[in-house]
Design a protein around this motif. Sequence first.
Motif, PDB file in Angstrom:
ATOM      1  N   ASP A 122       0.856  -1.181   0.000  1.00 44.08           N
ATOM      2  CA  ASP A 122       0.000   0.000   0.000  1.00 44.08           C
ATOM      3  C   ASP A 122       0.895   1.234   0.000  1.00 44.08           C
ATOM      4  N   GLU A 123       0.669   2.136  -0.977  1.00 47.91           N
ATOM      5  CA  GLU A 123       1.442   3.370  -1.135  1.00 47.91           C
ATOM      6  C   GLU A 123       2.928   3.068  -1.396  1.00 47.91           C
ATOM      7  N   LEU A 124       3.200   2.325  -2.450  1.00 45.26           N
ATOM      8  CA  LEU A 124       4.570   1.960  -2.804  1.00 45.26           C
ATOM      9  C   LEU A 124       5.459   3.181  -2.987  1.00 45.26           C
ATOM     10  N   ASN A 125       4.902   4.263  -3.521  1.00 43.64           N
ATOM     11  CA  ASN A 125       5.724   5.422  -3.861  1.00 43.64           C
ATOM     12  C   ASN A 125       6.103   6.285  -2.661  1.00 43.64           C
ATOM     13  N   ALA A 126       5.563   6.010  -1.469  1.00 36.29           N
ATOM     14  CA  ALA A 126       5.814   6.873  -0.315  1.00 36.29           C
ATOM     15  C   ALA A 126       7.310   6.952  -0.027  1.00 36.29           C
ATOM     16  N   ARG A 127       7.862   8.149  -0.139  1.00 29.95           N
ATOM     17  CA  ARG A 127       9.268   8.444   0.144  1.00 29.95           C
ATOM     18  C   ARG A 127      10.251   7.709  -0.766  1.00 29.95           C
ATOM     19  N   LEU A 128       9.771   7.251  -1.907  1.00 29.99           N
ATOM     20  CA  LEU A 128      10.665   6.611  -2.872  1.00 29.99           C
ATOM     21  C   LEU A 128      10.636   7.403  -4.183  1.00 29.99           C
ATOM     22  N   HIS A 129      11.802   7.613  -4.776  1.00 32.38           N
ATOM     23  CA  HIS A 129      11.885   8.330  -6.042  1.00 32.38           C
ATOM     24  C   HIS A 129      11.177   7.520  -7.130  1.00 32.38           C
ATOM     25  N   PRO A 130      10.497   8.179  -8.077  1.00 32.77           N
ATOM     26  CA  PRO A 130       9.809   7.446  -9.144  1.00 32.77           C
ATOM     27  C   PRO A 130      10.702   6.472  -9.911  1.00 32.77           C
ATOM     28  N   LEU A 131      11.980   6.829 -10.102  1.00 32.99           N
ATOM     29  CA  LEU A 131      12.882   5.920 -10.810  1.00 32.99           C
ATOM     30  C   LEU A 131      13.184   4.674  -9.983  1.00 32.99           C
ATOM     31  N   LEU A 132      13.184   4.829  -8.655  1.00 31.36           N
ATOM     32  CA  LEU A 132      13.373   3.664  -7.784  1.00 31.36           C
ATOM     33  C   LEU A 132      12.175   2.737  -7.875  1.00 31.36           C
ATOM     34  N   VAL A 133      10.974   3.334  -7.882  1.00 34.55           N
ATOM     35  CA  VAL A 133       9.752   2.540  -8.041  1.00 34.55           C
ATOM     36  C   VAL A 133       9.790   1.818  -9.384  1.00 34.55           C
ATOM     37  N   ARG A 134      10.202   2.523 -10.412  1.00 37.41           N
ATOM     38  CA  ARG A 134      10.302   1.914 -11.746  1.00 37.41           C
ATOM     39  C   ARG A 134      11.241   0.710 -11.722  1.00 37.41           C
ATOM     40  N   ASN A 135      12.353   0.837 -11.008  1.00 37.97           N
ATOM     41  CA  ASN A 135      13.319  -0.247 -10.941  1.00 37.97           C
ATOM     42  C   ASN A 135      12.722  -1.475 -10.251  1.00 37.97           C
ATOM     43  N   ILE A 136      11.906  -1.243  -9.233  1.00 41.35           N
ATOM     44  CA  ILE A 136      11.232  -2.350  -8.547  1.00 41.35           C
ATOM     45  C   ILE A 136      10.264  -3.049  -9.502  1.00 41.35           C
ATOM     46  N   LEU A 137       9.506  -2.253 -10.258  1.00 41.97           N
ATOM     47  CA  LEU A 137       8.552  -2.833 -11.211  1.00 41.97           C
ATOM     48  C   LEU A 137       9.273  -3.678 -12.261  1.00 41.97           C
ATOM     49  N   ILE A 138      10.384  -3.156 -12.782  1.00 47.30           N
ATOM     50  CA  ILE A 138      11.131  -3.890 -13.804  1.00 47.30           C
ATOM     51  C   ILE A 138      11.660  -5.204 -13.259  1.00 47.30           C
ATOM     52  N   THR A 139      12.023  -5.224 -11.971  1.00 46.38           N
ATOM     53  CA  THR A 139      12.508  -6.459 -11.346  1.00 46.38           C
ATOM     54  C   THR A 139      11.465  -7.563 -11.428  1.00 46.38           C
ATOM     55  N   PHE A 140      10.189  -7.208 -11.256  1.00 45.77           N
ATOM     56  CA  PHE A 140       9.113  -8.202 -11.336  1.00 45.77           C
ATOM     57  C   PHE A 140       8.766  -8.526 -12.790  1.00 45.77           C
ATOM     58  N   ILE A 141       8.869  -7.560 -13.669  1.00 48.22           N
ATOM     59  CA  ILE A 141       8.482  -7.770 -15.067  1.00 48.22           C
ATOM     60  C   ILE A 141       9.531  -8.555 -15.840  1.00 48.22           C
ATOM     61  N   ASN A 142      10.801  -8.363 -15.503  1.00 50.49           N
ATOM     62  CA  ASN A 142      11.899  -8.999 -16.232  1.00 50.49           C
ATOM     63  C   ASN A 142      11.968 -10.494 -15.880  1.00 50.49           C
ATOM     64  N   PRO A 143      11.796 -11.395 -16.858  1.00 50.22           N
ATOM     65  CA  PRO A 143      11.829 -12.832 -16.563  1.00 50.22           C
ATOM     66  C   PRO A 143      13.194 -13.328 -16.083  1.00 50.22           C
ATOM     67  N   LYS A 144      14.259 -12.542 -16.312  1.00 49.55           N
ATOM     68  CA  LYS A 144      15.586 -12.952 -15.848  1.00 49.55           C
ATOM     69  C   LYS A 144      15.754 -12.709 -14.347  1.00 49.55           C
ATOM     70  N   THR A 145      15.056 -11.733 -13.798  1.00 51.06           N
ATOM     71  CA  THR A 145      15.134 -11.463 -12.359  1.00 51.06           C
ATOM     72  C   THR A 145      13.937 -12.031 -11.604  1.00 51.06           C
ATOM     73  N   ASN A 146      12.918 -12.446 -12.327  1.00 51.00           N
ATOM     74  CA  ASN A 146      11.710 -12.992 -11.697  1.00 51.00           C
ATOM     75  C   ASN A 146      11.420 -14.368 -12.285  1.00 51.00           C
ATOM     76  N   ILE A 147      12.329 -15.298 -12.042  1.00 52.13           N
ATOM     77  CA  ILE A 147      12.234 -16.621 -12.668  1.00 52.13           C
ATOM     78  C   ILE A 147      11.146 -17.482 -12.046  1.00 52.13           C
ATOM     79  N   ASN A 148      10.697 -17.139 -10.830  1.00 53.78           N
ATOM     80  CA  ASN A 148       9.697 -17.960 -10.139  1.00 53.78           C
ATOM     81  C   ASN A 148       8.278 -17.390 -10.228  1.00 53.78           C
ATOM     82  N   HIS A 149       8.098 -16.359 -11.072  1.00 50.83           N
ATOM     83  CA  HIS A 149       6.784 -15.800 -11.346  1.00 50.83           C
ATOM     84  C   HIS A 149       6.135 -15.181 -10.104  1.00 50.83           C
TER      85      HIS A 149
END
Length: 412
Positions: free
Chosen positions: A312-339
């Motif tokens: 809840d409220e992922l962006n609280a006190r986090l820079h938008p680019l940091l949030v983007r990096n977290i999202l990419i970690t889940f979207i990228n199949p190389k870093t999210n091999i276990n779905h």
Amino acid sequence: MLLQFSFKNFRSFKDEAILNLTVKKNKGDAADDFFSFGDESVLPVTAVYGANASGKSNLYQAFAYMSNYVIFSFSYGDEKDNSETYAPTPFVFDSESAKEDSSFEVIFSIPKDETEIVYNYGFCLNKTGITEEWLNKKDKESEDYSLVFYRGGDQNELDLSGIPENSQQNIKVALEEQVLIVSLGAKLKINECKEIRNWFLVNRFTDFSSPVTDMLLTRSLPDNFIESREEQKSVVNFLASFDRHIEDFKIEEVAEYNGSKAYKICILYKINNSNDMAEIPLSAESAGTLKMLSLYHELKDVLEKGSVLFIDELNARLHPLLVRNILITFINPKTNINHAQLVFTAHDTWQLDNHVLKKEEVWFVEKDKDGKSQLYSLFDFSDVDDFDQDDYLLGKFGAIPELSRMEFNKCV
């Protein structure tokens, strides 16, 4: 994987809300856009937007409530009044909802299960206890579900035909009105019930909208952090993904308090043009760094287990680019091999501009004039192919605050 979550008559949601994390496969989709599951694709990331007080947090709270009830209800019973412990909070802005049941249902598969069995589990309850509960399953070759168990209905039915016969009598004897069959069955070591309970158990929740939770999270450390140099190095690598000057930790035992050891922990930073290190105590670190440190264990755990992380409220006190990096970690199949999956609420509309989120991954919550929250997807807007934050902020999709001029009474 979570395929769908639905609930009804909980907090600001009077009518049924359905969060569907599946889409039909299209021939034009890139293979790594979503997770492949049978003839469907499953979303790795789901973002939920809406105005303040629209009910976004209540979506998060609904799944957290369902999970807690599944995990702990074996300890509920009618020998003493536990109504405050287990009773849901129904919609309060009409006279009828308080008398009606609240309902919760999930469709999901167990992480790393190559057979891809799909479970449909849910229950209804009110302030006195469970009024209905069901568990069905199907394999990837089947179109129809088969019954594991059912309880409730007008005849107060109890059908345990999908549970081993030698366990059915134990359930019948021990089952109480406030207790879920899944929760009791897991306690009785019935394998299928344990599978369901454990799926809820490995999902994680982080509430950055709560000041108390936020304070506790930013004061917590990863498991085995003090003892394990390997874990410390792993945390350094994680933090260095957004601050390349972080080099290491320095940990000193300073005292004992009530028999427990206490430590002073500093982050070591590289000093420019020098081999020396600057030491900054964790207590003096920025709120953003502490928040990322608190997220380390959550992110690592769900990525390793293939579970679901609700924030809840992922962006609280986090820079938008940091949030983007977290999202990419889940979207990228190389870093999210276990779905693993991430479901989050936010006000960070820049994420709608950076082409990380696809149309299917964006959801909205809007509250109507009667105080009822409605959940809907950007995918419902069939005429929208391309979108950005301006489209949202201009009200094209709804779910924005209705503002008027702020006025204050003058003190006399």
